[in-house]
Design an enzyme around this catalytic site. Structure first.
Site, PDB file in Angstrom:
ATOM      1  N   CYS A  56      81.745  17.466  96.492  1.00  0.00           N
ATOM      2  CA  CYS A  56      81.160  17.218  95.173  1.00  0.00           C
ATOM      3  C   CYS A  56      80.171  18.294  94.718  1.00  0.00           C
ATOM      4  O   CYS A  56      80.402  18.978  93.725  1.00  0.00           O
ATOM      5  CB  CYS A  56      80.469  15.854  95.170  1.00  0.00           C
ATOM      6  SG  CYS A  56      81.620  14.463  95.315  1.00  0.00           S
ATOM      7  N   ILE A  57      79.047  18.419  95.414  1.00  0.00           N
ATOM      8  CA  ILE A  57      77.941  19.210  94.879  1.00  0.00           C
ATOM      9  C   ILE A  57      78.269  20.699  94.748  1.00  0.00           C
ATOM     10  O   ILE A  57      77.875  21.327  93.771  1.00  0.00           O
ATOM     11  CB  ILE A  57      76.666  19.003  95.728  1.00  0.00           C
ATOM     12  CG1 ILE A  57      76.351  17.507  95.819  1.00  0.00           C
ATOM     13  CG2 ILE A  57      75.484  19.712  95.083  1.00  0.00           C
ATOM     14  CD1 ILE A  57      75.152  17.185  96.650  1.00  0.00           C
TER      15      ILE A  57
END
Length: 446
Positions: free
Chosen positions: A278-279
């Protein structure tokens, strides 16, 4: 509101748990969701293109930490769960289809939606009136309506009339024992009022709380915002770490003191770089989309630059410490990398900064081995194929003594860090040695 006939029939099936759910992509998001839906009473068919996953599921052997083998066996024992790679034959059986496939970046750090698009084309081959299709994959705002919708409408069926579209971002947090798929609040949105009611009802029957928002684009923006928030704040503390280190100030001590303020502050922690699906990836979906509106995203792009530079900073600190303390060049050094997973206590290697650290160290000529109690062997990765099959070494006093430095990249709890007291040099990117009261002159924070 009064639902149109196809929606009304599907709502009835959802309310009675007769609606069959199809979950496409049985990875870190899809498999926990599938088991959660089974536990709520839905019949569920799981789909994946990897036959190895299908075989493991059929034997009740879980490969996801959030789903134990006992949980998987329990789902199978209900008779309501099965897994298959046969999309063509089985998708038409499903009343609700949830897409949980990867959305990576390409080599130019631009969105790569080929998995979403290929999945949509597979669904389109058997799409029928009355089905609900929900995207969970993280993507840029507008994807559901402008990418997924047109592919499905290429069948001649119309979204909102014949079939229904929704978006609900996944919020899994691997390794977090406090939250599970069923207890994390679920943001939901539909393309139109009927779809909105269907999506909310479908998840509301299985999860503790649903949070409706006004449009699928808003729901897509929610997930992007959550991860941008984290990426920017992690970049901030990474930058502060470098500045404070030059001033002789310990960033970890600063954070511990700052977080005692009961308002106006939230702690984030530095590290050797960003990992996970994700990040490191999701913020760039918005930077790419923003170009369509001729708008800069300076904070996001700067955060990406800072976080991407951290592995190189760590290797530089390691090289400096070797030279200053041992008079040894990195090109002649033996380095033990401690922790390959991107996050503490998980066997997840996706986008792990440890892979970049290994690459940079070996480019400089170092001999690198690794120890990770959760990753006995490095699996295939998108960007680091050369490391496939490399195996974890045992963490023993002998192994430590043979190394010129130990680099802590991930601070797993299942590691005996007291063994590092005998290491010639420890480069600690996670503050684990100080946190455990094992700080020594041989420890350098990086």
């Amino acid at each position: 509101m009064t639902l149109p006939d196809p929606a009304a029939k599907l709502m009835s099936r959802i309310q009675t748990r007769e609606a069959r759910a199809g979950v496409i992509g049985l990875g870190y998001v899809g498999l926990p969701l599938a088991v959660t839906l089974v536990n709520a009473g839905y019949p569920v068919t799981g789909f994946d293109i990897d036959p190895a996953k299908i075989a493991l599921i059929s034997r009740a052997h879980s490969y996801i930490q959030a789903v134990t083998s006992d949980m998987l066996a329990g789902a199978l024992a209900t008779g309501r769960f099965s897994a298959t790679a046969d999309f063509a034959a089985r998708l038409s059986e499903c009343d609700v289809i949830v897409i949980c496939v990867p959305t990576p970046l390409n080599a130019h750090r631009e969105p790569d939606l080929r998995f979403v698009e290929e999945t949509a084309r597979s669904i389109a081959q058997s799409l029928r009136a009355g089905q609900l299709v929900i995207l969970e994959s993280t993507t840029w705002p507008g994807t559901t309506s402008s990418v997924l919708g047109p592919i499905l409408e290429g069948t001649g069926l119309r979204a909102g009339t014949d079939f229904f579209l929704g978006y609900s971002p996944e919020r899994e947090d691997p390794g977090n024992p406090q939250f599970s798929t069923s207890t994390i609040p679920k943001v939901v949105a539909g393309d139109g009022d009927a779809a909105q009611e269907l999506v909310a009802a479908f998840y509301g029957a299985a999860l503790a709380r649903v949070v409706p928002v006004s449009s699928t684009a808003t729901a897509e923006a929610v997930k992007i915002t959550e991860n941008i928030f984290r990426a920017v704040n992690i970049a901030l503390v990474n930058e502060l770490k470098i500045v404070y280190d030059a001033m002789g100030i310990d960033i970890w001590e600063v954070i511990e003191a700052a977080k005692t303020k009961p308002f106006g502050y939230m702690p984030f922690y530095p590290g050797p770089g960003l990992g996970g699906h994700c990040i490191p990836i999701d913020p760039f979906y918005l930077t790419w989309k923003s170009r369509e509106y001729d708008l800069p995203t300076r904070f996001i792009e700067l955060a990406g630059e800072i976080n991407a530079a951290m592995p190189r900073h760590v290797v530089t600190r390691l090289a400096e410490a070797l030279d200053r303390r041992q008079g040894k060049a990195l090109s002649r050094a033996r380095i033990l990398l401690l922790g390959m997973a991107y996050k503490r206590n998980v066997p997840d290697l996706r986008e792990s900064p440890a892979l970049k650290l290994m690459e940079l160290l070996e480019e400089r000529g170092a001999e690198v081995s690794y120890h990770d109690p959760h990753l006995a062997e490095i699996p295939p990765t998108r960007n680091y194929g050369d490391y496939r099959g490399r195996r974890s070494v045992d963490l023993t006093p002998e192994a430590i003594a043979e190394c010129d430095a130990v680099l802590i990249a991930t601070d797993h709890d299942a590691v005996d860090y007291s063994l590092l007291r005998k290491a010639a040099l420890v480069i600690d990117t996670r503050n684990v040695m100080a946190r455990l009261g094992l700080q020594a002159a041989t420890v350098v924070k990086a």
